[in-house]
Scaffold this active site. Structure first.
Site: not given
Ligand code: TPP
Ligand code: MG
Lengths: 339, 325
Positions: B60, B129
């Site tokens: 990322e 998450h």
């Protein structure tokens, strides 16, 4: 001109080469004098913030930039005054930026660590260690995307090669064949941490192998050696669209920043003195002297010329206005929201 | 008007903007061959090829930085975050590089880039998450933050974000991808920074965005059955914030509830409440209440998870409280 080299052999150095060498010398000397003046101005409180000098590393920037075209790009870290000058930014615009003036290269909003000149392809001056390494790959991605043959040079210190962004970027740059040259300026220290105390593998060029990337270790004190290494790396990027990792061995003669002494807690005076014997400016001058196209008189004339240029940059910075107060809120967002 | 899912509306926006401008490309994990982790980029590789739809390694920080670098020299990247939870690894590039570039270069370097992907909780994905990060990015001058609630807004705001010359954090709702709604044909562009009155009313203002818009509208229906006429304002953009629409509504209703999926502390609602108390203190007939996610990491157990999340009944209760009912 024909001269007798130390080995007794006669060799010719043509006029063009002499001019080239004189040009490199001038740039290195300009950086040296500029940085010395910057140190003085900092001590007088004229320059603020963090300020990292390039003294000792001049041959790296000068040898590297000599290989570039005007439409190439350069991106670097916070120790970038020398790279900016070598890329052709004027001493005036860099000094004015250090002074925080409106006439500075970033309008006084960047300072020592954020020197930019879009027209010269000089994309900063970045202050988060290693964070600009992926940006360089992105610039190279854009070159390739557009089908051009420009190259992006990315400078950073050896300590930045221990950060995740370095590894992620090298992987993608090789995977995608991006035209970028990653330049590790290994000056032996990240602030006060010696290489061997921070890196499991201290031979940074070896790290290229982890990503299948061509790499080279280069003597960074000899500008001609540096130039040759960059010739190869830049050609690989331009002609084959392949990245290269260059580890340039160099040394900084001054402290990490203006708040750090040249020697003391983490390195000795003897060590600094020893590296002073490998001064990049002296190395080139000795070579030119030995080949017969340099002498004290010419040295003094050149030195006076660059000192005058630096003095002029200081006068310019001193006399330039601060940014208008309205600049505070300008350039946070694009003026035109949409295209 | 066509009826589309939120997912397909986003897909249309991507496709149309890529057709419109060759500088626009999509990069991220699984965006190409896999058609997108949530299928938002379905069919784009086939249509535009690997030059413009780029699969990345799981890196990322690296690929977000590559997007930022490409934007520095004039491309218009769309960087997909598989979810915004993973963007924490890239936040250095969003905050330290993208948001600062124009300013610290004295206006020389533009940053036309979109960071997009699903944010907030889905179902039982537990603590790592299930997070809403709007307020993190909205805190940063130099960024714009957008979070659409409907298919039409998803399409129109994504098109506006791609055309914007500033870095835009575009937060989608994982639970919204299957939501259906009417989407105008043609070049439907919704300007950034303009809130939308999703339901007009006169008794109480409910301010919400993204996934709390649905529950807020449901709460408004339930309140209507009790004779309370609620106005539901969907912020759509968190930064810039449409203070005018907020203040007009509160000026009319004199009562306000602010709902958001994220945590309360320094949340989006905190900024909204600050604006109202400063600009419309005299029109308030009651303290403003906030409905937020519980101040805990998200639990896995579905009963605990439900207790932690914002829902229609919590919004309804808060609305009645500000009406002293
Ligand atoms: C991510 C990050 N961590 C720490 C710092 C503070 N810092 C600035 S320079 C530096 C040393 C970096 O050394 P190196 O990369 O070798 O470059 P050099 O200063 O030697 O040119 C540190 C730790 C920073 N700017 N960014
Ligand atoms: Mg170093």
């Amino acid at each position: 001109m024909t001269t007798t080299a130390p080995g007794g052999k006669t060799r010719a150095v043509d006029q063009a080469t002499q001019a080239l060498h004189r040009g490199y010398l001038r740039q290195m000397l300009l950086i040296r004098r500029f940085e010395e003046k910057t140190g003085e101005a900092y001590s007088l409180g004229k320059i603020g913030g963090f300020c990292h000098l390039y003294i000792g590393q001049e041959a790296v920037a000068v040898g590297a930039m000599a290989t570039l075209r005007p439409d190439d790009h350069v991106i670097t870290a916070y120790r970038e005054h020398g790279q900016a000058l070598a890329r052709g930014l004027s001493a005036r615009s860099v000094m004015a930026e250090l002074y925080g003036k409106a006439t500075g290269s970033s309008g006084g909003k960047g300072g020592s660590m954020h020197i930019f000149d879009a027209a010269k392809g000089f994309l900063g001056g970045h202050g988060i260690v290693g964070s600009h390494i992926p940006l360089a790959a992105g610039v190279a991605f854009a070159h390739k995307y557009r089908g051009g043959d420009q190259v992006c040079l990315c400078f950073f210190g050896e300590a930045a090669a221990n950060i995740g962004a370095f590894h992620e970027t090298l992987n993608m740059a090789e995977l995608w064949d991006l035209p970028v040259v990653f330049v590790i300026e290994n000056n032996g220290y990240g602030m006060g941490t010696a290489v061997a105390r921070a890196a499991a593998i201290t031979n940074f060029a070896d790290r290229g192998a982890a990503y299948g990337m061509a790499s080279e270790q280069v003597d960074g004190q000899n500008v001609l050696t540096v130039r040759e290494a960059f010739d190869r790396a830049v050609a690989r990027a331009r002609k084959q669209s392949k990245p290269t990792l260059l580890e340039i061995k160099t040394y900084r003669y001054v402290g990490h920043s203006m708040s750090d002494a040249a020697h003391g807690t983490y390195r000795s005076k003897e060590e600094v003195d020893q590296y002073r014997q490998k001064d990049p400016i002296a190395i080139l001058e000795d070579l030119m002297r030995a080949a017969g196209y340099w002498d004290d008189a010419r040295h003094q004339a050149l030195d006076a010329e660059v000192m005058a240029e630096v003095a002029d940059s200081v006068t310019f910075a001193e006399e330039s206005p601060d940014p208008d107060p309205s600049a505070l809120f300008r350039d946070v967002y694009a003026e035109e929201g949409h295209t | 008007m066509a009826t589309l899912t939120y997912r397909d509306a986003l897909n249309q926006a991507l496709r149309e903007e890529m057709l419109r401008d060759d500088r626009v490309f999509l990069m991220g994990e699984e965006v190409a061959q896999y058609d997108g982790a949530y299928k938002v980029s379905r069919g784009l590789l086939k249509e535009f090829g690997p030059r413009r739809v780029v699969d990345t390694p799981i890196a990322e920080l690296g690929f977000t930085g590559i997007g930022v670098g490409a934007a520095m020299v004039g491309l218009r990247p769309i960087i997909e975050m598989m979810t915004w939870n993973f963007a924490l690894l890239a936040i250095d590039q969003i905050v330290n590089s993208a948001a600062k570039m124009r300013y610290m270069s004295g206006g020389q370097i533009g940053m036309p880039i979109v960071f997009r992907g699903p944010g907030g909780a889905a179902l039982q994905l537990a603590a790592q998450h299930s997070q809403a990060f709007e307020s993190w990015y909205a805190h940063i001058p130099g960024l714009k933050v957008v979070a659409p609630a409907t298919p039409a807004d998803a399409k129109g705001l994504l098109k506006a974000s791609i055309r914007d010359d500033n870095p835009v954090v575009f937060i989608e709702g994982e639970m919204l991808y299957n939501l259906k709604g009417e989407v105008p044909e043609d070049d439907h562009v919704v300007p950034i920074g303009v809130a939308d009155i999703k339901r007009a009313g006169k008794d109480v203002t409910i301010i919400c965005h993204s996934k709390t818009v649905g529950p807020a509208l449901k709460a408004a229906e339930a309140l209507a059955a009790e004779g309370i006429d609620a106005e539901v304002i969907d912020l759509r953009s968190i930064r810039p914030l449409d203070t005018e629409t907020i203040l007009n509504s509160v000026g009319k209703t004199n009562r306000c509830v602010v709902a958001e999926e994220g945590w309360a502390f320094a949340g989006v609602g905190a900024q909204v409440v600050d604006t109202i108390q400063r600009e419309a203190f005299d029109s308030l007939d009651a303290p403003i209440l906030r409905v937020t996610g519980a101040d805990v990491p998200m639990p896995y157990n579905k009963h605990l998870e439900r207790a932690a999340k914002v829902d229609a009944s919590k919004i309804q209760d808060a609305a009645k409280k500000v009406l002293y009912l």
